[in-house]
Design a protein around this motif. Structure first.
Motif, PDB file in Angstrom:
ATOM      1  N   ARG A  31     -87.652 -19.406  26.879  1.00 48.78           N
ATOM      2  CA  ARG A  31     -86.321 -19.857  26.449  1.00 48.78           C
ATOM      3  C   ARG A  31     -86.422 -20.671  25.163  1.00 48.78           C
ATOM      4  O   ARG A  31     -85.578 -20.568  24.278  1.00 48.78           O
ATOM      5  N   HIS A  32     -87.459 -21.486  25.049  1.00 46.70           N
ATOM      6  CA  HIS A  32     -87.675 -22.276  23.832  1.00 46.70           C
ATOM      7  C   HIS A  32     -87.884 -21.350  22.634  1.00 46.70           C
ATOM      8  O   HIS A  32     -87.305 -21.559  21.561  1.00 46.70           O
ATOM      9  N   ALA A  33     -88.714 -20.331  22.809  1.00 45.49           N
ATOM     10  CA  ALA A  33     -88.958 -19.376  21.712  1.00 45.49           C
ATOM     11  C   ALA A  33     -87.678 -18.623  21.343  1.00 45.49           C
ATOM     12  O   ALA A  33     -87.415 -18.386  20.162  1.00 45.49           O
ATOM     13  N   GLU A  34     -86.878 -18.261  22.334  1.00 45.67           N
ATOM     14  CA  GLU A  34     -85.607 -17.584  22.058  1.00 45.67           C
ATOM     15  C   GLU A  34     -84.669 -18.494  21.273  1.00 45.67           C
ATOM     16  O   GLU A  34     -83.971 -18.045  20.362  1.00 45.67           O
ATOM     17  N   ARG A  35     -84.661 -19.782  21.614  1.00 47.11           N
ATOM     18  CA  ARG A  35     -83.828 -20.743  20.870  1.00 47.11           C
ATOM     19  C   ARG A  35     -84.324 -20.875  19.436  1.00 47.11           C
ATOM     20  O   ARG A  35     -83.525 -20.917  18.499  1.00 47.11           O
ATOM     21  N   CYS A  36     -85.629 -20.948  19.247  1.00 51.10           N
ATOM     22  CA  CYS A  36     -86.192 -21.010  17.892  1.00 51.10           C
ATOM     23  C   CYS A  36     -85.831 -19.753  17.105  1.00 51.10           C
ATOM     24  O   CYS A  36     -85.492 -19.841  15.911  1.00 51.10           O
ATOM     25  N   LEU A  37     -85.889 -18.592  17.753  1.00 51.61           N
ATOM     26  CA  LEU A  37     -85.525 -17.346  17.086  1.00 51.61           C
ATOM     27  C   LEU A  37     -84.067 -17.381  16.656  1.00 51.61           C
ATOM     28  O   LEU A  37     -83.743 -16.993  15.529  1.00 51.61           O
ATOM     29  N   ALA A  38     -83.184 -17.853  17.527  1.00 50.15           N
ATOM     30  CA  ALA A  38     -81.764 -17.950  17.168  1.00 50.15           C
ATOM     31  C   ALA A  38     -81.575 -18.891  15.974  1.00 50.15           C
ATOM     32  O   ALA A  38     -80.805 -18.583  15.044  1.00 50.15           O
ATOM     33  N   LEU A  39     -82.279 -20.014  15.966  1.00 52.23           N
ATOM     34  CA  LEU A  39     -82.182 -20.954  14.845  1.00 52.23           C
ATOM     35  C   LEU A  39     -82.711 -20.340  13.551  1.00 52.23           C
ATOM     36  O   LEU A  39     -82.125 -20.505  12.481  1.00 52.23           O
ATOM     37  N   MET A  40     -83.827 -19.625  13.648  1.00 51.95           N
ATOM     38  CA  MET A  40     -84.398 -19.019  12.446  1.00 51.95           C
ATOM     39  C   MET A  40     -83.536 -17.857  11.939  1.00 51.95           C
ATOM     40  O   MET A  40     -83.461 -17.629  10.735  1.00 51.95           O
ATOM     41  N   ASN A  41     -82.894 -17.134  12.843  1.00 50.62           N
ATOM     42  CA  ASN A  41     -81.954 -16.096  12.404  1.00 50.62           C
ATOM     43  C   ASN A  41     -80.778 -16.723  11.652  1.00 50.62           C
ATOM     44  O   ASN A  41     -80.338 -16.208  10.621  1.00 50.62           O
ATOM     45  N   ASP A  45     -79.710 -16.317   7.628  1.00 50.53           N
ATOM     46  CA  ASP A  45     -78.359 -16.042   7.134  1.00 50.53           C
ATOM     47  C   ASP A  45     -77.906 -17.115   6.148  1.00 50.53           C
ATOM     48  O   ASP A  45     -77.296 -16.810   5.124  1.00 50.53           O
ATOM     49  N   ASP A  46     -78.209 -18.369   6.454  1.00 55.43           N
ATOM     50  CA  ASP A  46     -77.801 -19.484   5.587  1.00 55.43           C
ATOM     51  C   ASP A  46     -78.603 -19.556   4.294  1.00 55.43           C
ATOM     52  O   ASP A  46     -78.152 -20.140   3.307  1.00 55.43           O
ATOM     53  N   ILE A  56     -83.126 -27.009   3.341  1.00 53.81           N
ATOM     54  CA  ILE A  56     -84.372 -27.638   3.793  1.00 53.81           C
ATOM     55  C   ILE A  56     -84.068 -28.816   4.714  1.00 53.81           C
ATOM     56  O   ILE A  56     -84.694 -28.968   5.770  1.00 53.81           O
ATOM     57  N   ASP A  57     -83.093 -29.649   4.328  1.00 65.11           N
ATOM     58  CA  ASP A  57     -82.719 -30.783   5.168  1.00 65.11           C
ATOM     59  C   ASP A  57     -82.258 -30.322   6.550  1.00 65.11           C
ATOM     60  O   ASP A  57     -82.525 -30.974   7.558  1.00 65.11           O
ATOM     61  N   ARG A  58     -81.593 -29.193   6.594  1.00 63.31           N
ATOM     62  CA  ARG A  58     -81.050 -28.680   7.852  1.00 63.31           C
ATOM     63  C   ARG A  58     -82.125 -28.063   8.742  1.00 63.31           C
ATOM     64  O   ARG A  58     -82.104 -28.234   9.950  1.00 63.31           O
ATOM     65  N   TYR A  59     -83.079 -27.335   8.161  1.00 64.23           N
ATOM     66  CA  TYR A  59     -83.995 -26.533   8.973  1.00 64.23           C
ATOM     67  C   TYR A  59     -85.451 -27.008   9.003  1.00 64.23           C
ATOM     68  O   TYR A  59     -86.234 -26.533   9.825  1.00 64.23           O
ATOM     69  N   PRO A  92     -88.342 -17.490   5.654  1.00 64.56           N
ATOM     70  CA  PRO A  92     -87.737 -18.421   4.683  1.00 64.56           C
ATOM     71  C   PRO A  92     -88.163 -19.875   4.894  1.00 64.56           C
ATOM     72  O   PRO A  92     -88.341 -20.612   3.921  1.00 64.56           O
ATOM     73  N   LEU A  93     -88.354 -20.278   6.143  1.00 63.21           N
ATOM     74  CA  LEU A  93     -88.762 -21.659   6.417  1.00 63.21           C
ATOM     75  C   LEU A  93     -90.113 -21.956   5.785  1.00 63.21           C
ATOM     76  O   LEU A  93     -90.285 -22.940   5.076  1.00 63.21           O
TER      77      LEU A  93
END
Length: 181
Positions: A31-41, A45-46, A56-59, A92-93
């Motif tokens: 679940r943690h990895a899925e949440r990280c994937l959603a954040l990175m997706n 987009d951003d 950078i400040d956001r992510y 991108p990160l």
């Protein structure tokens, strides 16, 4: 503005022990990895529409979570497809934080896991080859590995009729050729 909280190491260790004893550690890590994937997706987009410093400040605060999720997802006990997808979406990160060598290690692991897959995804393979080409170009220059990565990505993009992928591969190969004279 957002507050970012972090567990103390001793608290994190205690929580991991309790999850392990309750036999919930694997599902929690997934679940943690899925949440990280959603954040990175979302970050991907951003990336195109947000000013660099704001992005950078956001992510940037997600980098430790992403590392943990990648280490688990690409490790022996992880869900490899999830780890591979996270490797692609986190590009991108690592690029914005100038952590290309570290990302290159994850790309190498992801390519290895993708090669071991019973049904490898051509789209993911192309994205990983583009990431490998980008990492190699910025870290090592116009090496044969860099050229091969962009060439392989172009072939995969052509086979998948992915015009954007073809353009990114040709653009990367062109940059290598320009730098090499």
């Amino acid at each position: 503005d957002e507050m970012v909280y972090r567990l103390l190491d001793i608290t994190r260790t205690y929580a991991l022990e309790k999850l392990s004893v309750a036999d919930e550690l694997a599902i929690t890590r997934e679940r943690h990895a899925e949440r990280c994937l959603a954040l990175m997706n979302q970050a991907q987009d951003d990336w195109e529409i947000t000013a660099t410093q704001v992005w950078i400040d956001r992510y940037a605060a997600v980098r430790e979570d992403s590392r943990a999720a990648l280490d688990w997802g690409l490790g022996d006990g992880g869900v490899h497809l999830l780890g591979i997808r996270l490797t692609v979406s986190a590009m991108p990160l690592w690029q914005e934080l100038s952590l290309l060598r570290e990302h290159g290690l994850y790309v190498g692991k992801a390519l290895l896991r993708l090669g071991q897959s019973s049904a490898p995804s051509q789209r993911l393979h192309m994205a990983l080859q583009l990431a490998l080409g980008s990492f190699s170009y910025h870290a090592q220059g116009g090496t044969p590995q860099t050229i091969e990565a962009f060439t392989c990505a172009r072939r995969l993009a052509e086979a998948g009729k992915d015009l954007a992928g073809q353009l990114r591969a040709v653009s990367g190969h062109m940059a290598v050729n320009l730098c090499c004279g």
